[in-house]
Design an enzyme around this catalytic site. Structure first.
Site, PDB file in Angstrom:
ATOM      1  N   VAL A  89       0.749  -1.153  -0.217  1.00 37.71           N
ATOM      2  CA  VAL A  89       0.113   0.035  -0.041  1.00 37.71           C
ATOM      3  C   VAL A  89       0.750   1.597  -0.407  1.00 37.71           C
ATOM      4  O   VAL A  89       0.454   2.121  -0.376  1.00 37.71           O
ATOM      5  CB  VAL A  89      -0.735   0.112   1.359  1.00 37.71           C
ATOM      6  CG1 VAL A  89      -1.465  -1.114   1.369  1.00 37.71           C
ATOM      7  CG2 VAL A  89      -0.499   0.157   2.497  1.00 37.71           C
ATOM      8  N   HIS A 105      -4.366  -4.274  -3.155  1.00 38.24           N
ATOM      9  CA  HIS A 105      -5.054  -3.880  -1.470  1.00 38.24           C
ATOM     10  C   HIS A 105      -4.975  -2.735  -0.981  1.00 38.24           C
ATOM     11  O   HIS A 105      -4.808  -1.884   0.063  1.00 38.24           O
ATOM     12  CB  HIS A 105      -4.251  -4.727  -0.925  1.00 38.24           C
ATOM     13  CG  HIS A 105      -3.999  -5.807  -0.853  1.00 38.24           C
ATOM     14  ND1 HIS A 105      -2.649  -6.843  -0.247  1.00 38.24           N
ATOM     15  CD2 HIS A 105      -4.414  -6.543  -1.453  1.00 38.24           C
ATOM     16  CE1 HIS A 105      -2.807  -8.054  -0.315  1.00 38.24           C
ATOM     17  NE2 HIS A 105      -4.067  -7.871  -0.682  1.00 38.24           N
ATOM     18  N   GLY A 170       9.508 -10.433  -3.893  1.00 40.66           N
ATOM     19  CA  GLY A 170       9.352  -9.806  -1.891  1.00 40.66           C
ATOM     20  C   GLY A 170       8.321 -10.600  -1.358  1.00 40.66           C
ATOM     21  O   GLY A 170       7.205  -9.485  -0.747  1.00 40.66           O
ATOM     22  N   THR A 171       7.582 -11.870  -2.235  1.00 36.28           N
ATOM     23  CA  THR A 171       6.089 -11.784  -1.683  1.00 36.28           C
ATOM     24  C   THR A 171       6.107 -13.328  -0.782  1.00 36.28           C
ATOM     25  O   THR A 171       7.091 -14.302  -1.280  1.00 36.28           O
ATOM     26  CB  THR A 171       4.878 -11.920  -2.808  1.00 36.28           C
ATOM     27  OG1 THR A 171       3.441 -12.862  -1.950  1.00 36.28           O
ATOM     28  CG2 THR A 171       4.957 -12.324  -3.390  1.00 36.28           C
ATOM     29  N   SER A 172       5.441 -13.975  -0.231  1.00 39.48           N
ATOM     30  CA  SER A 172       4.925 -15.556   0.468  1.00 39.48           C
ATOM     31  C   SER A 172       4.522 -15.951   0.102  1.00 39.48           C
ATOM     32  O   SER A 172       4.468 -17.382   0.181  1.00 39.48           O
ATOM     33  CB  SER A 172       4.227 -15.292   2.271  1.00 39.48           C
ATOM     34  OG  SER A 172       3.463 -14.891   1.735  1.00 39.48           O
ATOM     35  N   ILE A 211      14.944 -17.613  -6.837  1.00 40.22           N
ATOM     36  CA  ILE A 211      16.208 -16.822  -6.551  1.00 40.22           C
ATOM     37  C   ILE A 211      15.779 -16.411  -4.416  1.00 40.22           C
ATOM     38  O   ILE A 211      15.716 -16.065  -4.424  1.00 40.22           O
ATOM     39  CB  ILE A 211      16.692 -15.505  -7.335  1.00 40.22           C
ATOM     40  CG1 ILE A 211      16.442 -16.602  -8.485  1.00 40.22           C
ATOM     41  CG2 ILE A 211      17.662 -14.826  -6.732  1.00 40.22           C
ATOM     42  CD1 ILE A 211      15.511 -15.660  -9.959  1.00 40.22           C
TER      43      ILE A 211
END
Length: 233
Positions: A89, A105, A170-172, A211
């Site tokens: 955000v 979001h 950068g995300t799960s 990576i």
């Protein structure tokens, strides 16, 4: 013809800029249950608590700057038709120079009418329960809360469906519906996944190059490979 690149970014890219994720190991957000500060029910129950939570986040964001990963993604616009689809955000992608950014979001530096969600306003200061728009509507954070529809989802899907290259960073891959976007990529799309602690990708049944690095290092490692792809017919 330029190849279509879609970047799917999450909290990990902004963490390098000092943006707190606010999610503790026990699942609390700065001591709050998620539903207290990120749901319509929490908003109705205690607007002051919700506003303080987002005011604190907004103030912190204004002290942070884009990092090398944000700038590297923005630079790719010179070589690809690039769209960034972010779960974040913050406005760090835009400040780094990315032009086509979809916020799944919502956006911390915007607020909207509680009555009419299409009435959206830029907002840099603290928001209070006394703030109103020109119609006299109460204003709320322009954030997609748990239990609410994700209005940009269909828009995002249309870009992923056209992508020649999908870069996940950068995300799960645990937050839905955002994590499901990969399923809409073409069968022959190249997919890269950069994350310091990458999730398993086996259930996607796709070839995904992983990576296991933080965002800035991962971008540095694949930059030349991406530029090579941009030169291919």
């Amino acid at each position: 013809m330029e190849k279509r690149l879609v970047v799917l970014s999450g909290a990990g890219i902004s963490a390098e800029s000092g943006i707190k994720t606010f999610r503790d190991a026990d699942g609390l957000w700065e001591g709050h249950d998620i539903m207290e500060v990120a749901s319509p029910i929490g908003w109705v129950k205690n607007k002051e608590v919700v506003l303080k939570f987002y005011n604190d986040r907004r103030r912190q964001l204004l002290t942070c700057n884009p990092n090398a990963a944000h700038y590297a993604i923005a630079e790719l616009q010179q070589h690809f038709r690039t769209t960034v689809i972010t779960q974040n955000v913050d406005d760090l992608h835009e400040r780094a120079g990315s032009k086509d950014v979809i916020h799944l979001h919502g956006e911390l530096l915007k607020v909207r009418s509680e009555i009419n969600e299409s009435l959206i306003y830029p907002w840099m200061d603290d928001l209070t329960v006394l703030d109103r728009n020109e119609q006299g509507h109460t204003l709320r954070p322009h954030i997609v809360w748990f239990g609410e529809m994700v209005p940009e989802l269909e828009h995002a899907i249309s870009y992923v469906e056209e992508a020649d290259i999908v870069l996940i960073i950068g995300t799960s891959l645990q937050v839905y519906p955002a994590a499901s976007l990969i399923n809409f990529a073409k069968a022959n799309s190249l997919i890269y996944y950069i994350d310091l602690h990458p999730a398993s990708t086996k259930h996607f049944n796709r070839k995904i190059e992983v990576i296991a690095e933080k965002a800035s290092i991962g971008m540095a490692l694949i930059k030349e490979s991406l530029l090579d792809l941009s030169r291919m017919a």
